[in-house]
Design an enzyme around this catalytic site. Structure first.
Site, PDB file in Angstrom:
ATOM      1  N   HIS A 164     109.870 -46.837  82.012  1.00  6.82           N
ATOM      2  CA  HIS A 164     108.490 -46.911  81.546  1.00  6.82           C
ATOM      3  C   HIS A 164     107.587 -45.919  82.266  1.00  6.82           C
ATOM      4  CE1 HIS A 164     109.126 -51.295  79.906  1.00  6.82           C
ATOM      5  NE2 HIS A 164     109.988 -50.428  79.431  1.00  6.82           N
ATOM      6  N   ASP A 202     112.301 -50.698  83.229  1.00  4.11           N
ATOM      7  CA  ASP A 202     110.863 -50.865  83.443  1.00  4.11           C
ATOM      8  C   ASP A 202     110.330 -49.622  84.163  1.00  4.11           C
ATOM      9  OD1 ASP A 202     108.236 -52.031  84.122  1.00  4.11           O
ATOM     10  OD2 ASP A 202     109.144 -53.902  83.467  1.00  4.11           O
TER      11      ASP A 202
END
Ligand SMILES: *[C@@H]1O[C@H](CO)[C@@H](O)[C@H](O)[C@H]1NC(C)=O
Length: 402
Positions: free
Chosen positions: A245, A222
């Site tokens: 991310h 993430d």
């Protein structure tokens, strides 16, 4: 000359010897082994850790909790202050491993937590959150049937904290969280989790002030660094990110209610993104929640095969189902991108998708050079602007749409 060299070498060795002394000198030392902690990775060492902390925290002079080499099975543990001295160190040489399976955190969302401590150093060590079984559950049933999981390390309601040289692997949830704290430095932290591990943010900062992150190497599933609401005066420098991310401000505007969500004065400098889904991102949900993001500098960044190197997304809705798709009530202003270079793996390298009712203002691009790299071919990238106002200077490629 030879003499000087010999002296120098002696000094270096002495210094190294001091660094690797089995127990830190100069402070009262509370070795968890003496409280019955076992480094075999099997016996539950939660209570010995808590008891060592209680004694260190009670010490009127600077105190160190010392974790020797070995593997320590530790369940949910909250190390609570305030302590008698303002110089408590948690010095970890070994590895802390979380219990097997998931759900052992009692839905607290936290594994190792420092709560209400002023003047704390957490140094060295490895935290192994053993998130694999929870990730498998979430991957199989993505719609919320699995527990949220536990963040590995949380610094909560604390002040003057340094986290130095920690390695965090396989957290069930976020790896390091700074929550409602002030004056926190996170340096030389490495994070390692697979690219497909859900919700495993590297470092998450929430409702905090004067937080600095230096020299982080983050590979995760993430955001590498995520900045939640209520933060001001953040300095993030020398971060390598990927897989992951990217570095994100937000998402903001998910929670409903009257409180204004604000992020102010953030510098993100000297970052490297490799194969990440985003680079430098600001994201808000398309909801009426009010708030602002103001005064952000993204400087000196290198992108390598990044899906969205520069992106403001005010219609963030990762799992669909945002039926209303309202205009975001969060105002984004004074955001600067300086010296951002490298390659995008999608044609749109710069995307400003801002709120209709609260357009972005004061967005500045200076010396940006991004290409679109499709397999081995280099092509022209594009910019895309919606409800965004600002300016460009220096060489800006792709050409600015501001
Ligand atoms: C912005 O934050 C930095 C720390 O990151 C701090 O040194 C500086 O004083 C802050 N600026 C303002 C105007 O508060």
């Amino acid at each position: 000359m030879a003499m000087a060299k010999a002296m120098l070498s002696l000094l270096v060795h002495l210094h190294a010897a001091l660094l690797f002394l089995p127990e830190p000198a100069g402070a009262a030392v509370y070795n968890v082994a003496r409280y019955g902690a076992s480094g075999d990775g099997a016996a539950d060492s939660t209570r010995p850790f808590l008891r060592a902390w209680a004694d260190a925290c009670r010490s009127p002079r600077p105190a160190t909790v010392y974790v020797p080499p070995g593997k320590y099975l530790v369940g949910r543990a909250t190390f609570v202050g305030p302590c008698s001295s303002r110089a408590v160190t948690f010095s970890i040489t070994g590895t802390l491993v979380a219990p097997a399976g998931y759900g052992w955190d009692g839905a607290s969302g936290q594994w190792i937590t420092f709560e209400s401590v002023v003047g704390l150093t957490v140094s060295g060590g490895t935290l192994d959150g053993r998130g694999e079984t929870l990730w498998a559950c979430k991957q199989k049933q993505p719609r919320g049937h699995c527990p949220t999981g536990a963040s590995s390390l949380t610094i909560s309601n604390s002040r003057d904290v340094v986290v130095d040289g920690l390695k965090s692997v396989s957290s069930e949830l976020f790896h390091v969280v700074v929550l409602q704290s002030r004056g926190v430095t996170v340096r030389r932290v490495t994070v390692d989790a697979p690219a497909d591990s859900p919700n495993t943010d590297g470092i998450h900062i929430h409702k905090s002030m004067n937080v600095a992150v230096y020299d982080a190497a983050i590979r995760t599933g993430d955001d590498c660094v995520s900045v939640g609401p209520g933060n001001s005066n953040l300095w993030i420098e020398r971060v390598a990110c990927g897989p992951g991310h990217g570095i994100s401000i937000g998402s903001l505007g998910k929670q409903q209610g009257m409180a204004v969500e604000a992020v102010q004065n953030v510098t993100v400098k000297t970052t490297r993104f490799t194969g990440t889904t985003n680079g430098l991102r600001i994201k808000t949900w398309g909801s009426s929640k009010r708030g602002f993001v103001r005064g952000v500098t993204f400087a000196d960044s290198t992108m390598s095969g990044v899906d969205n190197p520069i992106i403001i997304d005010q219609h963030y809705c990762p799992d669909g189902g945002c039926a209303a798709r309202q205009s975001s009530g969060i105002k984004i202003s004074e955001v600067e991108y300086v010296n951002v270079r490298g390659s995008s793996s999608t044609p749109v390298a710069v995307s400003f998708d801002c709120s209709r009712s609260n357009p972005c203002s004061g967005i500045r691009l200076r010396d940006v050079r991004l290409t679109y790299q499709k397999s081995l071919q280099v092509a022209k990238a594009m910019s895309s602007c919606r409800n965004a106002e600002g300016s460009a200077s220096g060489l800006v490629v792709p050409p600015s749409c501001l």
